[in-house]
Write an enzyme that holds these catalytic residues in place. Structure first.
Site: not given
Ligand code: HH2
Length: 262
Positions: A208, A243
């Protein structure tokens, strides 16, 4: 350091063309088949659960409709259902319901059960992850005013967790969601205050932007070492699930710590 059992490793499968960290890598590389192969690889590498998402939550991301989100995620969920527990990462109750019907068993709601319809759908899930956030991807960067970020996040999560109707409820501080880099660091530093609620804590810090801002690393794919540091810090404070994008590396780090600590 006291010995403790390792947290669950949750592998991320982004079925999106525009996620912040792996922006369309697998979509560009062959659609659902490539996404399913990627998920299977994460399971081989030691993922305990796979989180499947079809809509980016990246600041400024463009919203998509229910049908498009389902088209992206449902074939992946269905292919994984007999292999590993699957969570559906969505804020839309209809997407969550259709993903549960396709084989997901966990709802991961980055909207923190803001919608009554999502609370109702959670009755059909084995578990719900309730995350702290404010606003939406277009507004959250400007919603970072808190008196005490840790207390406000904790109180929000305790209240929202009561809305879930699944047997199991996880709470997640939402690293980077309506939080500056300093606030994300503060939340991780004080994660034990969330752990003390008695609810199992889920943390998503992998790659992040707070890592990039703190260490001066613009490219998310270059944030592995920082992500591992965040994972250790979260585990030592009592997080029960992490995650992550980099499952093999996270598993190796946790396994060695367990071997050392006994
Ligand atoms: N962060 C993201 C997405 N979903 N869900 C939970 N429970 N906690 C988190 O910190 C979280 C989440 C963001 O990361 P990522 O999926 O890699 O990217 P994007 O939101 O661009 O798909």
């Amino acid at each position: 350091m006291t010995a403790r059992s390792p947290p669950l490793v949750v592998g991320i499968v982004n079925c999106t063309p525009d996620s912040f960290s792996d922006g369309g890598l697998y979509v560009a590389g062959g659609g659902h088949e490539a996404l399913i192969a990627h998920a299977q690889r994460l399971v081989e590498q030691g993922a305990d659960w796979i989180d499947v998402g079809g809509e980016s939550t990246r600041p400024g991301a463009v919203p998509i409709d229910v049908d498009e989100e389902c088209r992206r995620v449902l074939p992946v969920v269905a292919a994984l259902r007999d292999l590993v527990p699957v969570s559906i990462d969505t804020t839309k109750p209809e997407v969550a319901a259709r993903a549960l019907a396709a084989g997901a068993s966990i709802i991961n709601d980055v909207g923190g059960l803001a919608l009554p319809e999502m609370c109702a759908v959670s009755a059909d899930a084995r578990a719900t992850v309730v995350m702290h956030a404010r606003g939406n991807p277009r507004t959250m960067a400007s919603l970072t005013s808190y008196d005490d970020v840790v207390a406000e996040v904790r109180d929000f999560l305790v209240e929202r967790a009561l809305r879930a109707r699944s047997a199991e409820v996880w709470i997640d501080p939402g690293v980077g969601f309506a939080k500056t880099a300093e606030q994300s660091l503060a939340v991780l530093r004080n994660l034990d205050r969330l752990v003390h609620t008695g609810l199992p804590v889920f943390v998503g810090a992998s790659r992040k932007s707070f890592i990039g801002r703190t260490l001066g690393i613009a490219d998310p794919s270059q944030r592995l070492a920082g992500s591992l540091a965040a994972a250790v810090a979260a585990w030592l404070r009592g997080a029960r699930a992490l995650r992550v994008h980099d499952v093999a590396e996270t598993r190796q780090m946790l396994d060695l710590l367990v071997a050392i600590e006994g």
